[in-house]
Design a protein around this motif. Structure first.
Motif, PDB file in Angstrom:
ATOM      1  N   ALA A 219      21.038 -32.999  16.784  1.00 36.04           N
ATOM      2  CA  ALA A 219      22.164 -32.638  17.650  1.00 36.04           C
ATOM      3  C   ALA A 219      22.186 -33.450  18.931  1.00 36.04           C
ATOM      4  O   ALA A 219      23.148 -33.398  19.680  1.00 36.04           O
ATOM      5  N   ALA A 630      20.385 -21.803  19.924  1.00 33.78           N
ATOM      6  CA  ALA A 630      21.562 -22.062  19.090  1.00 33.78           C
ATOM      7  C   ALA A 630      22.797 -22.298  19.958  1.00 33.78           C
ATOM      8  O   ALA A 630      23.669 -23.087  19.592  1.00 33.78           O
ATOM      9  N   ASP A 631      22.871 -21.645  21.117  1.00 37.04           N
ATOM     10  CA  ASP A 631      24.019 -21.841  22.007  1.00 37.04           C
ATOM     11  C   ASP A 631      23.989 -23.221  22.640  1.00 37.04           C
ATOM     12  O   ASP A 631      25.026 -23.798  22.950  1.00 37.04           O
ATOM     13  N   ILE A 633      23.317 -25.899  21.256  1.00 42.27           N
ATOM     14  CA  ILE A 633      23.978 -26.842  20.358  1.00 42.27           C
ATOM     15  C   ILE A 633      25.492 -26.753  20.534  1.00 42.27           C
ATOM     16  O   ILE A 633      26.188 -27.759  20.641  1.00 42.27           O
TER      17      ILE A 633
END
Lengths: 648, 369
Positions: A219, A630-631, A633
């Protein structure tokens, strides 16, 4: 009371106004006054300047001024849509300037860059490390006495040894705490702290641990290094490391001719290269005082907006993909393909187009372009509707985006955010509306803005902006001056018998049959640069200083040949008058500004880019602190960091 | 004799799975390609034959086998090597109790069409499923990598949480059919409601079906529940695995997909049952005289037991394929949940719903009796 009078009154005898080619005020401020002046301009002046758009250095070695360096500040008032430039002269012997980080946190990274590139130090800067260059780099590359072709080893042999020594030292320090001060490693205290943190993390009572994310991480685009301090999955803190894609754009520009900079600008925001081309061309044209032709303006607008749609398609598609929605990504890539085919049709290239020239554009539209363009826009609209249906109200996607990566309006302004990320917080600042360039003031379009400043608002802003860009393109195609391509600039249709293939014309010219050529038009594709008289006049102004003559004249008349050679030959070429100019365009990610300084030669003295991503990334830690991995990303995706313009 | 039967069955299923799992990678590629307006894998060829890219499955396996398998510095060597084997072993073990067709009667001898005719099939299935989590968390831990640890933690938390909902949702099914034997449950679904509607789990226990499917997809760790892998976030618990080590984890996912799909079919889609097809032949209520005038007397279209078994076997495979197709469509449509959202969904939505389902089922059954 004018701004100049206000400043004179507040700081009597300290501030001098200078002449600029930009029409924007430029004040010279003594360095010990800069914090007061900036605080005054931010809080008390009228209008007040809420944005620190840019901060950069200039090495004035060859400019014939009594000081060696200058630090430029570029402030913007969103209330009055007005800019002001400040300049601090810095002597070589004592290159220290007070840090502006307490006034605008945006200054943090900009000042680190100035330190990195020029060796100017900033007093009371919280974290003055190198930013674009690596820690082992010796010297400051943007100084004029640093040879542009000098090579340095990326990492010397002792690097690993020193790392190990640092690690051992840190470990000893943790094991045997002493009152003695640890000798600070020069310019690299953060790494040391990380090592310490890592050692400390081995203690089981410590709940946080260090995670290195990137540069090789799917990412992080291979170019960003995040050092995350995690508590479980929650991000406590982050240190953003950039510079992995530094290509010395600004240094290379200084040893190129004015037109030769265009290929480098392609590689800034490589997803929307035309916008970069246009931004740079506008700055140089401002410096030269050139007004380009009407048609060229429209062409630039059309291609810029096509690029913007492509930019947003890529951003949103990749964002969806990183959240796991791979199919949505490919739908957008399909739409982008339709647009890139248009770009290819006009510019001959898909990615690095180098299509704009100082004074015009490389090539005119093809005859079929309007139909192709409308068809492509139809595809784009269909795909956007499909994407919208797939994701916007999808519960998973919605929950992932709403309330994550939040930044408040105040913080966004303080960090100098622009573009969709700023607009998602509720500020409707868009260069196209606030300071219209080219012909943007003639179109009817809206600037979408959000309110919460979270990922979802950014997503919706981008989605809507694409539809608005479609509107602009359609209006521009309607109003496009100059009409069809098989007529000359007076509107008369061209008879077939005066047309001759360009190659045949060149042969005639070379063999001396020049007399007949002047009446003949080259039969060539309008997208080939130079070779077509009737189109040439539509897209280039009558400016012998910058515009290459059409091939008919080059081959057919002595004036044409001379003009051609004067522009092409080394040491001649385009020579803007000495001076400085700033011009900003609305890039895919926000205000993309070019500050060009000319010393009157055929090479730029300094080309400074104000990359929108740079500000965005400098405030990234504010957006993800307290969120989950996860946020990160999702947030990183909606920021749309493009390393090409971030690292330059 | 009995050993020969066991070995034959075992060899057959192992071979079938060894072929099916790689084949599924091809199906997934092609299906996603169709969904995404692409062509999909079609380059691998043998003697110029491309066969729609079917050889890609073979090429992938060959590639994974020939790649270097490296063990990172600082890894727990034994556990690192063992973990993918544990993972794939337990995934394969789950197939031992799956009935693929009703018992085949040859020369008066009845042969069960499952490897082990266990009468506690459901319990065995859950036991095996809970063991699979060890492969994941051990692999994540032994890799000595922060990302792998994060992935392992996510996976273990997720799999254990969803096993609860998965198990509780099945209690309703057990109540209805009154057995924990998978063969018995399959057989029970051949009965008809109101004379025409087969008593499949999906009609009897619709809520349980959705809970089971959701939790089942979560068990396979695929999108939208692929937080343990989350290739754009933490890459996954197998980040340090290369070659066949990775390959085994990869195949485990597909084998688990087949396993979950098989279980869904057994519990909710009538198992191997074809509607109106009984062991002795076809029964279609009301329509038999019209369709098959010769059968009026008995009301049965007589079929050989071997043919019925083969038809049931085919029906089972077909149903499993449909469920897998559904799971893949979901996988290519939805984005990924965040880790805490997965936990919320599991504990706050699915578990209470499945508990409600038990109560409602129990009350209705009590009232009916």
């Amino acid at each position: 009371m004018s701004l100049s009078e206000q400043l004179q009154q507040q700081f009597p005898g300290l501030i001098e106004q200078e002449e600029t080619a930009t029409g924007e005020p430029l004040f010279r401020v003594p360095r010990n006054q800069i914090i007061e002046v900036c605080t005054f301009l931010r809080d008390s002046s009228s209008p007040s300047f809420d944005f620190l758009m840019d901060l950069f250095g200039v090495d004035c070695l060859n400019l014939g001024v009594p000081y060696r360096f200058a630090v430029h500040y570029n402030l913007y008032s969103s209330q009055a849509a007005q800019r002001i430039h400040l300049k601090i002269p810095v002597p070589f012997a004592d290159p220290i300037v007070p840090s502006l980080t307490q006034v605008w946190p945006a200054a943090n990274w900009f000042e680190r860059e100035v330190w990195d590139m020029f060796g100017i130090r900033f007093k009371k800067h919280p974290d003055l490390r190198r930013i674009l260059m690596y820690d082992e780099f010796k010297g400051h590359p943007l100084r004029k006495d640093y040879p542009y072709n000098k090579r340095q080893p990326l990492v010397d042999d002792s690097y690993t040894d020193r790392e190990i020594q640092r690690y051992v030292a840190a470990q000893e320090q943790v094991q045997m705490p002493s009152d003695e001060q640890q000798p600070a490693a020069t310019g690299n205290t953060a790494l040391l702290e990380d090592v310490q943190r890592e050692v400390a993390a081995e203690d089981l009572t410590e709940t946080s641990f260090l995670l290195n994310m990137g540069p090789s991480h799917p990412a992080m685009h291979g170019v960003i290094h995040l050092k995350l301090k995690l508590d479980g999955e929650t991000i406590e803190d982050v240190d953003v490391g950039i510079g992995y894609l530094h290509r010395a754009f600004e240094k290379e520009s200084e040893v190129s001719k004015w037109n030769q900079v265009f290929p480098y600008t392609d590689r800034l925001n490589y997803v929307s290269p035309v916008i970069n081309n246009v931004g740079y061309a506008l700055a140089v044209e401002k410096l030269l005082g050139i007004e380009i032709t009407e048609r060229a303006k429209f062409l630039r607008v059309i291609m810029s907006e096509i690029s913007r749609i492509g930019d947003h398609l890529t951003c949103l598609g990749a964002n969806a993909m990183e959240l796991g929605a791979f199919t949505a990504f490919l739908y957008f890539i399909e739409a982008r393909e339709a647009l890139w085919e248009l770009v290819e049709e006009i510019t001959g290239a898909r990615l690095t187009v180098s299509w704009v020239r100082v004074g015009g554009v490389k090539a005119d539209l093809t005859a079929d372009f309007p139909q192709h363009c409308r068809a492509a826009l139809k595809t784009v609209r269909e795909k956007i509707a499909e994407f919208d249906k797939l994701l916007s109200r999808n519960r998973i996607f919605h929950d992932r985006m709403v309330g994550t990566g939040v930044i408040s309006r105040e913080k966004a302004i303080a960090y100098g955010f622009t573009g969709p990320v700023l607009r998602s917080t509720g500020v409707d600042y868009d260069v196209r509306k606030a300071n219209p360039y080219l012909v943007y003031d003639r179109f009817d379009f809206d600037i979408p803005y959000g309110e919460k400043g979270d990922n979802y608002d950014r997503y919706l802003c981008r989605l809507e902006e694409m539809l608005q860009s479609c509107r602009i393109i359609e209006q521009a195609l309607e109003k496009l001056p100059g009409g069809a391509l098989n007529v000359d600039h007076e509107g008369k249709e061209m008879p077939d018998d005066i047309l001759l293939p360009g190659s045949a014309m060149a042969d005639r010219g070379k063999t001396g049959h020049t007399s007949a050529i002047l009446q003949i038009q080259a039969l060539s594709d309008p997208t080939l640069s130079g070779g077509n008289g009737p189109w040439h006049e539509k897209i280039y102004p009558d400016e012998k200083r910058v515009v290459l003559p059409e091939k008919e004249k080059t081959y057919g008349s002595i004036e044409g040949v001379m003009n051609h050679f004067m522009l092409i030959m080394d040491g001649h070429g385009i020579r803007p008058p000495a001076g400085e100019a700033y011009s900003a365009v609305e890039g895919g990610n926000g205000e993309l500004g070019f500050y060009v300084i000319s010393d009157g030669t055929d090479q730029p003295y300094r080309v400074r880019v104000r990359p929108p991503c740079f500000s965005l990334m400098s405030g990234f830690h504010e957006m993800i602190r307290g969120d989950q991995i996860a946020d990160l990303i999702a947030t990183f995706g909606t920021i749309n960091m493009i390393a090409g313009e971030l690292d330059r | 004799m009995i050993w020969i039967v066991y070995i034959a069955k075992f060899a057959f299923f192992l071979f079938a799975l060894a072929v099916l799992a790689p084949l599924l990678t091809w199906v997934e590629r092609k299906q996603s390609a169709v969904m995404q307006d692409r062509i999909g894998a079609n380059r691998a060829s043998i003697f110029g034959m491309r066969a729609l890219g079917l050889f890609h499955a073979l090429a992938d396996v060959l590639k994974l086998f020939t790649k270097e398998f490296f063990i990172p510095r600082g890894a727990q060597k034994l556990i690192f090597l063992l973990a993918p084997c544990i993972s794939i072993f337990f995934a394969l073990l789950g197939f031992a109790v799956i009935p693929h067709a009703d018992s085949l009667i040859v020369a008066g001898q009845s042969y069960a069409m499952q490897i082990v005719a266990a009468d506690v099939g459901i319990l065995f299935f859950f036991a095996v499923l809970s063991m699979a989590v060890y492969g994941v968390i051990l692999g994540g831990w032994a890799s000595n990598n922060n990302y792998a640890v994060l992935g392992g933690m996510r996976a273990s938390a997720q799999m254990i949480s969803y096993e609860v909902a998965l198990g509780v949702s099945l209690i309703g099914v057990i109540l209805v059919y009154g057995s924990v034997d998978l063969l018995e449950i399959s057989r029970a679904q051949s009965e008809l409601w109101f004379g025409f509607l087969p008593q499949w789990g999906i009609f009897v226990q619709p809520l349980a079906f959705f809970i089971f499917m959701t939790a089942g997809i979560a068990e396979t760790k695929r999108i939208p529940f692929d937080a343990p892998e989350g290739e754009s976030e933490i890459v996954g618990y197998f980040i340090e695995y290369g070659g066949m080590g990775f390959g085994m984890y990869f195949l485990t996912d597909f084998i688990e997909t087949i396993l979950i799909a098989s279980m869904t079919v057994i519990f909710f889609l009538g198992g191997f049952q074809i509607p109106y097809l009984q062991a002795d032949g076809l029964h279609i209520p009301g329509l038999m005289p019209l369709l098959f005038p010769d059968t009026v007397v008995l009301g049965v279209f007589q079929l050989n037991n071997l043919i019925v078994t083969l038809l049931q076997f085919a029906a089972f495979i077909f149903k499993v394929a449909v469920v897998i197709f559904l799971m893949m469509t979901i996988r290519w449509t939805l984005p990924r949940f965040r880790y805490d959202q997965i936990m919320n969904l599991g504990w706050k939505m699915l578990l209470p719903l499945s508990l409600v389902n038990i109560i409602v089922t129990a009350v209705v059954l009590y009232w009916l009796r």
